[in-house]
Write a protein that holds these residues in place. Structure first.
Motif, PDB file in Angstrom:
ATOM      1  N   HIS A 181       0.752  -1.089  -0.088  1.00 13.64           N
ATOM      2  CA  HIS A 181      -0.104   0.044   0.062  1.00 13.64           C
ATOM      3  C   HIS A 181       0.749   1.303  -0.197  1.00 13.64           C
ATOM      4  N   GLU A 182       2.153   1.183   0.248  1.00 12.41           N
ATOM      5  CA  GLU A 182       3.030   2.489   0.345  1.00 12.41           C
ATOM      6  C   GLU A 182       4.087   2.623  -0.548  1.00 12.41           C
ATOM      7  N   PRO A 183       3.804   2.756  -2.038  1.00 13.54           N
ATOM      8  CA  PRO A 183       4.958   2.697  -2.871  1.00 13.54           C
ATOM      9  C   PRO A 183       6.108   3.805  -2.458  1.00 13.54           C
ATOM     10  N   ASP A 184       5.845   4.732  -1.875  1.00 14.88           N
ATOM     11  CA  ASP A 184       7.000   5.546  -1.429  1.00 14.88           C
ATOM     12  C   ASP A 184       7.623   5.256  -0.362  1.00 14.88           C
ATOM     13  N   THR A 185       7.292   4.341   0.371  1.00 12.92           N
ATOM     14  CA  THR A 185       7.931   3.609   1.419  1.00 12.92           C
ATOM     15  C   THR A 185       8.946   2.857   0.832  1.00 12.92           C
ATOM     16  N   LEU A 186      10.366   3.286   0.704  1.00 15.04           N
ATOM     17  CA  LEU A 186      11.370   2.972  -0.014  1.00 15.04           C
ATOM     18  C   LEU A 186      12.001   1.640   0.597  1.00 15.04           C
ATOM     19  N   ILE A 187      12.218   1.656   1.793  1.00 19.87           N
ATOM     20  CA  ILE A 187      13.098   0.665   2.521  1.00 19.87           C
ATOM     21  C   ILE A 187      12.147   0.363   3.994  1.00 19.87           C
ATOM     22  N   TYR A 188      11.994  -1.177   4.129  1.00 21.36           N
ATOM     23  CA  TYR A 188      11.185  -1.386   5.330  1.00 21.36           C
ATOM     24  C   TYR A 188      11.310  -2.846   5.535  1.00 21.36           C
ATOM     25  N   TYR A 189      12.389  -2.939   6.429  1.00 25.66           N
ATOM     26  CA  TYR A 189      12.725  -4.509   6.894  1.00 25.66           C
ATOM     27  C   TYR A 189      13.280  -4.670   8.127  1.00 25.66           C
ATOM     28  N   ALA A 190      13.030  -5.639   8.822  1.00 26.19           N
ATOM     29  CA  ALA A 190      13.361  -5.916  10.214  1.00 26.19           C
ATOM     30  C   ALA A 190      14.572  -6.644  10.397  1.00 26.19           C
ATOM     31  N   LEU A 191      15.440  -6.513  11.320  1.00 18.91           N
ATOM     32  CA  LEU A 191      16.480  -7.337  11.780  1.00 18.91           C
ATOM     33  C   LEU A 191      16.444  -7.649  13.078  1.00 18.91           C
ATOM     34  N   GLU A 192      16.953  -9.019  13.361  1.00 19.65           N
ATOM     35  CA  GLU A 192      17.005  -9.539  14.834  1.00 19.65           C
ATOM     36  C   GLU A 192      18.207  -9.368  15.573  1.00 19.65           C
ATOM     37  N   ASN A 193      18.249  -8.663  16.589  1.00 17.15           N
ATOM     38  CA  ASN A 193      19.716  -8.639  17.347  1.00 17.15           C
ATOM     39  C   ASN A 193      19.515  -9.561  18.500  1.00 17.15           C
ATOM     40  N   LYS A 194      19.819 -10.532  18.187  1.00 16.42           N
ATOM     41  CA  LYS A 194      19.443 -11.974  19.353  1.00 16.42           C
ATOM     42  C   LYS A 194      20.189 -11.464  20.724  1.00 16.42           C
ATOM     43  N   ALA A 195      21.196 -10.751  20.758  1.00 16.62           N
ATOM     44  CA  ALA A 195      22.013 -10.334  22.037  1.00 16.62           C
ATOM     45  C   ALA A 195      21.034  -9.659  22.912  1.00 16.62           C
ATOM     46  N   SER A 196      20.038  -8.843  22.281  1.00 14.65           N
ATOM     47  CA  SER A 196      19.238  -8.065  23.171  1.00 14.65           C
ATOM     48  C   SER A 196      17.657  -8.248  22.855  1.00 14.65           C
ATOM     49  N   ASN A 197      17.334  -9.260  22.281  1.00 21.74           N
ATOM     50  CA  ASN A 197      15.964  -9.698  21.989  1.00 21.74           C
ATOM     51  C   ASN A 197      15.136  -8.305  21.178  1.00 21.74           C
ATOM     52  N   GLU A 198      15.988  -7.778  20.453  1.00 22.01           N
ATOM     53  CA  GLU A 198      15.557  -6.544  19.781  1.00 22.01           C
ATOM     54  C   GLU A 198      15.163  -6.818  18.277  1.00 22.01           C
ATOM     55  N   LEU A 199      13.944  -6.224  17.961  1.00 24.94           N
ATOM     56  CA  LEU A 199      13.858  -6.387  16.623  1.00 24.94           C
ATOM     57  C   LEU A 199      13.712  -4.755  16.220  1.00 24.94           C
ATOM     58  N   ILE A 200      14.841  -4.748  15.129  1.00 21.52           N
ATOM     59  CA  ILE A 200      15.064  -3.478  14.675  1.00 21.52           C
ATOM     60  C   ILE A 200      14.654  -3.174  13.196  1.00 21.52           C
ATOM     61  N   VAL A 201      14.182  -2.137  12.959  1.00 20.61           N
ATOM     62  CA  VAL A 201      13.377  -1.775  11.794  1.00 20.61           C
ATOM     63  C   VAL A 201      14.079  -0.616  11.074  1.00 20.61           C
ATOM     64  N   ILE A 202      14.459  -0.916  10.009  1.00 20.60           N
ATOM     65  CA  ILE A 202      15.217   0.041   8.878  1.00 20.60           C
ATOM     66  C   ILE A 202      14.152   0.600   8.115  1.00 20.60           C
ATOM     67  N   GLU A 203      13.986   2.003   8.001  1.00 22.16           N
ATOM     68  CA  GLU A 203      12.883   2.481   7.275  1.00 22.16           C
ATOM     69  C   GLU A 203      13.435   3.585   6.430  1.00 22.16           C
ATOM     70  N   LYS A 204      12.924   3.683   5.020  1.00 17.40           N
ATOM     71  CA  LYS A 204      13.198   5.062   4.468  1.00 17.40           C
ATOM     72  C   LYS A 204      11.923   5.437   3.781  1.00 17.40           C
ATOM     73  N   TYR A 205      11.926   6.522   3.838  1.00 17.96           N
ATOM     74  CA  TYR A 205      10.497   7.201   3.320  1.00 17.96           C
ATOM     75  C   TYR A 205      10.905   8.127   2.073  1.00 17.96           C
ATOM     76  N   LYS A 206      10.020   8.405   1.170  1.00 23.81           N
ATOM     77  CA  LYS A 206      10.607   9.460   0.319  1.00 23.81           C
ATOM     78  C   LYS A 206      10.554  10.698   0.551  1.00 23.81           C
ATOM     79  N   ASN A 207       9.684  11.176   1.533  1.00 23.17           N
ATOM     80  CA  ASN A 207       9.807  12.449   1.971  1.00 23.17           C
ATOM     81  C   ASN A 207       9.025  12.254   3.783  1.00 23.17           C
TER      82      ASN A 207
END
Lengths: 110, 110
Positions: free
Chosen positions: B33-59
């Motif tokens: 639904h968001e063609p101008d959301t250019l990057i949107y993915y999650a990483l798992e940092n096992k050491a701290s039980n973290e879900l880290i989301v990398i996001e990039k928006y056109k503006n």
């Protein structure tokens, strides 16, 4: 399996631009010499004077090789005095099915 | 100007997989639904039980719109009880000339 790394380098007050300029040089060499380093770019978190590097390597060996390159070691020797503390490294795994790294056909959908 | 966001969600012990599974659903809706959301993915940092989301928006407007979607608000309503604390958000700017977001032709060289 791909290795993702988030590296946060905090610059001393007034030293961010100098740090960023050294990083540009490093990133150019990484792009030219490391075809299996798949993602390597920096973000500026102005609120905390942080240079945050988003990194993705094809596998752990590629990441290890990156760390042994002369240009990488020269970068850290040069920027050490610009940093307010030790870099914070977060070694991560991708969350399978958890999003998209870009909108191009070649960008990985995880 | 593109807006980059790093969102760190720390899961309660034993709750990471459940959090990641809700994120997959969210990321699928963002991709659709968001063609101008250019990057949107999650990483798992096992050491701290973290879900880290990398996001990039056109503006900034695209990012604001993202936050108002029903599916985004439903995600946070659902995962709230799985989190060990408030999400940590870092709003960042790209470092011009500071690396590459991917190896494909369409991946932005910053």
């Amino acid at each position: 399996m791909a290795v993702h790394l988030l590296a946060t380098l905090t610059a001393k007050p007034g030293k961010f631009d100098e740090l960023a300029s050294h990083f540009r040089t490093l990133a150019t060499q990484v792009h030219a010499h490391e075809p299996d380093t798949l993602i390597y770019y920096a973000l500026e978190n102005k609120a905390s004077n942080e240079l945050i590097v988003i990194e993705k390597y094809k596998n752990a060996q590629v990441q290890a090789n990156h760390g042994k390159t002369a240009y990488f070691q020269a970068f850290f020797a040069t920027v050490g005095p610009l940093l307010a503390g030790k870099p914070v490294l977060k070694k991560c795994a991708s969350v399978v099915g958890g999003g998209f790294e870009g909108r191009g056909e070649t960008a990985a959908k995880l």
